[in-house]
Design a protein around this motif. Structure first.
Motif, PDB file in Angstrom:
ATOM      1  N   LEU A  88       0.833  -1.202   0.000  1.00 16.13           N
ATOM      2  CA  LEU A  88       0.000   0.000   0.000  1.00 16.13           C
ATOM      3  C   LEU A  88       0.867   1.251   0.000  1.00 16.13           C
ATOM      4  N   ALA A  89       1.980   1.226   0.768  1.00  9.43           N
ATOM      5  CA  ALA A  89       2.892   2.366   0.783  1.00  9.43           C
ATOM      6  C   ALA A  89       3.533   2.568  -0.586  1.00  9.43           C
ATOM      7  N   GLY A  90       4.021   1.469  -1.168  1.00  9.54           N
ATOM      8  CA  GLY A  90       4.661   1.581  -2.475  1.00  9.54           C
ATOM      9  C   GLY A  90       3.694   2.020  -3.555  1.00  9.54           C
ATOM     10  N   TRP A  91       2.488   1.478  -3.528  1.00 12.71           N
ATOM     11  CA  TRP A  91       1.463   1.854  -4.507  1.00 12.71           C
ATOM     12  C   TRP A  91       1.110   3.329  -4.379  1.00 12.71           C
ATOM     13  N   GLY A  92       0.892   3.783  -3.142  1.00 11.61           N
ATOM     14  CA  GLY A  92       0.559   5.188  -2.926  1.00 11.61           C
ATOM     15  C   GLY A  92       1.664   6.118  -3.372  1.00 11.61           C
ATOM     16  N   PHE A  93       2.904   5.724  -3.098  1.00 10.28           N
ATOM     17  CA  PHE A  93       4.043   6.563  -3.478  1.00 10.28           C
ATOM     18  C   PHE A  93       4.173   6.643  -4.996  1.00 10.28           C
ATOM     19  N   VAL A  94       4.124   5.502  -5.673  1.00  8.22           N
ATOM     20  CA  VAL A  94       4.312   5.492  -7.116  1.00  8.22           C
ATOM     21  C   VAL A  94       3.201   6.258  -7.824  1.00  8.22           C
ATOM     22  N   VAL A  95       1.948   6.002  -7.424  1.00 11.31           N
ATOM     23  CA  VAL A  95       0.822   6.659  -8.080  1.00 11.31           C
ATOM     24  C   VAL A  95       0.808   8.159  -7.777  1.00 11.31           C
ATOM     25  N   GLY A  96       0.976   8.507  -6.495  1.00  5.24           N
ATOM     26  CA  GLY A  96       0.954   9.922  -6.113  1.00  5.24           C
ATOM     27  C   GLY A  96       2.087  10.709  -6.715  1.00  5.24           C
ATOM     28  N   LYS A  97       3.272  10.140  -6.696  1.00  5.15           N
ATOM     29  CA  LYS A  97       4.427  10.870  -7.223  1.00  5.15           C
ATOM     30  C   LYS A  97       4.451  10.904  -8.745  1.00  5.15           C
ATOM     31  N   THR A  98       3.806   9.933  -9.381  1.00  4.25           N
ATOM     32  CA  THR A  98       3.665  10.017 -10.827  1.00  4.25           C
ATOM     33  C   THR A  98       2.794  11.212 -11.200  1.00  4.25           C
ATOM     34  N   ALA A  99       1.696  11.397 -10.455  1.00  8.13           N
ATOM     35  CA  ALA A  99       0.861  12.588 -10.665  1.00  8.13           C
ATOM     36  C   ALA A  99       1.647  13.858 -10.368  1.00  8.13           C
ATOM     37  N   SER A 100       2.471  13.809  -9.334  1.00  8.08           N
ATOM     38  CA  SER A 100       3.284  14.970  -8.984  1.00  8.08           C
ATOM     39  C   SER A 100       4.283  15.293 -10.089  1.00  8.08           C
ATOM     40  N   CYS A 101       4.894  14.261 -10.683  1.00 12.19           N
ATOM     41  CA  CYS A 101       5.818  14.489 -11.807  1.00 12.19           C
ATOM     42  C   CYS A 101       5.114  15.200 -12.957  1.00 12.19           C
ATOM     43  N   ALA A 102       3.892  14.772 -13.240  1.00 10.69           N
ATOM     44  CA  ALA A 102       3.129  15.409 -14.311  1.00 10.69           C
ATOM     45  C   ALA A 102       2.846  16.869 -13.977  1.00 10.69           C
ATOM     46  N   ALA A 103       2.501  17.141 -12.712  1.00 11.10           N
ATOM     47  CA  ALA A 103       2.236  18.520 -12.297  1.00 11.10           C
ATOM     48  C   ALA A 103       3.476  19.384 -12.441  1.00 11.10           C
ATOM     49  N   MET A 104       4.639  18.839 -12.061  1.00 10.10           N
ATOM     50  CA  MET A 104       5.870  19.599 -12.186  1.00 10.10           C
ATOM     51  C   MET A 104       6.215  19.859 -13.652  1.00 10.10           C
ATOM     52  N   ALA A 105       6.006  18.854 -14.496  1.00  5.13           N
ATOM     53  CA  ALA A 105       6.289  19.033 -15.924  1.00  5.13           C
ATOM     54  C   ALA A 105       5.388  20.108 -16.528  1.00  5.13           C
ATOM     55  N   LEU A 106       4.102  20.093 -16.156  1.00  6.75           N
ATOM     56  CA  LEU A 106       3.179  21.109 -16.655  1.00  6.75           C
ATOM     57  C   LEU A 106       3.552  22.500 -16.151  1.00  6.75           C
ATOM     58  N   THR A 107       4.080  22.583 -14.940  1.00  7.44           N
ATOM     59  CA  THR A 107       4.520  23.870 -14.405  1.00  7.44           C
ATOM     60  C   THR A 107       5.687  24.412 -15.222  1.00  7.44           C
ATOM     61  N   ILE A 108       6.612  23.532 -15.588  1.00 14.87           N
ATOM     62  CA  ILE A 108       7.729  23.955 -16.444  1.00 14.87           C
ATOM     63  C   ILE A 108       7.191  24.529 -17.757  1.00 14.87           C
ATOM     64  N   GLY A 109       6.225  23.836 -18.356  1.00 16.30           N
ATOM     65  CA  GLY A 109       5.647  24.316 -19.602  1.00 16.30           C
ATOM     66  C   GLY A 109       4.951  25.650 -19.454  1.00 16.30           C
ATOM     67  N   ALA A 110       4.232  25.834 -18.344  1.00 16.13           N
ATOM     68  CA  ALA A 110       3.509  27.087 -18.121  1.00 16.13           C
ATOM     69  C   ALA A 110       4.453  28.267 -17.965  1.00 16.13           C
ATOM     70  N   TYR A 111       5.622  28.049 -17.364  1.00 19.42           N
ATOM     71  CA  TYR A 111       6.578  29.137 -17.186  1.00 19.42           C
ATOM     72  C   TYR A 111       7.357  29.427 -18.466  1.00 19.42           C
TER      73      TYR A 111
END
Length: 411
Positions: A88-111
């Motif tokens: 459950l910890a590994g699943w939560g980390f991988v899924v949550g941080k994958t979404a976080s990676c996408a958010a960071m990538a979109l932030t780079i694009g927006a700037y």
């Protein structure tokens, strides 16, 4: 079994932690946090998020020193609690941080190029993955350069605001939020502190982990908390809580309000560098957790491969990058932050529960068991205090992971 090479010392581990944390809070999270908590509430939320992060860091450091291998709480939960807790910890980390990676990538694009934000985001993911695939030493070296640039930019913003920005401390007390608003803001701001986990998830590549990890984690966390508090005081003091809450680029607005609009492009460039540093370390950390899960067949075993030359989990990192590219095409930055915070807070709740099973640490003066209890309760409290949509999405995905685990083991 393929093993990773131990190359990182204390300075390298601290830099990777700084690169993971610096950027997300300053450039992304402060505005929505101020909207829910107000001026003084933002500072209270920062302090609360920082304290819970410290509790988590203490538990993470103790566990990482005991289990110096890739995977972080995925490994700790399996070893100290049971295989399901680890999954459950590994699943939560991988899924949550994958979404976080996408958010960071979109932030780079927006700037960089708002009109083509998604195209730039995909290019950023590809470029960062290429760096990570060259080896963890390359990741540490690149992160060092990024951290130096970010510290210079943040120092420029702080000095501009303090010297020319007409900082009014009475603005800190304006727009005060409720206790619920402070808890919600703290949950969102926790997103900015979660980078210290990268030190633990890289545990298999750290030299002398019993000494390095307990030193690097609190040091990186303390530096970041101090920086965040200074920038928060300057931002609220110059802009006020209401203007900060509605700002799309708060630090750009700080230098503009200080009468230095010519520095806006420097801040925008610094934001891009900062978020790139976060993305660089995030992708490395998620790949290592996926490697650990693949080794135990909680995900397809083919992802457990380690490159014979560069000593990185190349298949796991390529898989994560591919998913991030897909999510980037559909993603929303603020929604991803709340979702990521929810799943990662559950991850750290399992970290603290695992730490409670450890015995006393000889020579430690900190009340480690009390900190683990405070971290466990605090993580769960912040997780359920997030915006309702984030809570539903986060716990829904965790539930799907639990269902997959049950079906797989029954078969």
């Amino acid at each position: 079994m393929d093993q990773l090479r131990r190359r990182l010392g204390v300075p390298d581990a601290v830099v990777i932690g700084l690169g993971s944390m610096l950027g997300a809070g300053v450039f992304v999270v402060f505005a929505p946090a101020a909207a829910t908590a107000g001026g003084v509430g933002l500072l209270l939320a920062l302090a609360l998020a920082g304290f819970i992060a410290f509790c988590n860091a203490t538990s993470s450091a103790r566990l990482a020193a005991r289990y110096p291998e890739s995977g972080g709480t995925y490994v700790y939960g399996r070893e100290r609690l049971n295989p399901f807790a680890g999954f459950l910890a590994g699943w939560g980390f991988v899924v949550g941080k994958t979404a976080s990676c996408a958010a960071m990538a979109l932030t780079i694009g927006a700037y960089l190029w708002p009109g083509q934000a998604r195209l730039v985001a995909v290019a950023a993911v590809v470029a960062v993955t290429a760096v990570n695939l060259r080896g963890i030493a390359k990741t540490a070296a690149a992160t060092t350069a990024l951290v130096v640039v970010v510290l210079v930019v943040l120092g420029l913003v702080a000095v501009s605001g303090l010297v020319a920005g007409d900082v009014q401390l009475d603005r800190l007390g304006a727009g005060g939020g409720s206790a619920q608003g402070v808890l919600t803001a703290a949950g969102l701001l926790f997103f900015a502190f979660a980078g210290y986990a990268r030190i633990a998830t890289l545990g298999e590549e750290v030299r002398d982990p019993a000494r390095t990890i307990p030193r690097a984690v609190p040091l990186a966390l303390g530096v970041v908390l101090a920086i965040y508090l200074v920038i928060a005081v300057v931002a609220v003091g110059v802009l006020g809580a209401d203007r900060l809450a509605s700002s799309a680029a708060p630090l750009v607005d700080v230098v503009t309000a200080a009468g230095l609009p010519g520095l806006a492009w420097v801040v925008r460039a610094g934001a891009t560098v900062a978020v790139t540093g976060v993305l660089l370390s995030l992708l490395a950390g998620v790949g290592r957790t996926l490697l650990a899960m693949a080794r135990r067949r909680d995900v397809p075993g083919t992802l457990a491969a380690v490159h014979p030359v560069h000593q990185v989990p190349h298949r796991a990192e390529l898989a994560v990058a591919a998913v991030v590219v897909v999510v980037t095409a559909l993603g929303d930055v603020r929604g991803a932050i709340g979702f990521s915070s929810c799943t990662v807070l559950v991850y750290y709740a399992i970290t603290n529960a695992s730490a409670l099973t450890l015995g006393r640490d000889p020579g430690r003066k900190l009340p480690v068991r009390a900190l683990a209890v405070a971290g466990l309760v605090g993580c769960l409290l912040l997780a359920v205090s997030l915006p309702p949509a984030s809570v539903l999405a986060g716990f829904g995905v965790l539930g799907l992971g639990a269902l997959w685990y049950a079906v797989r083991h029954r078969r």
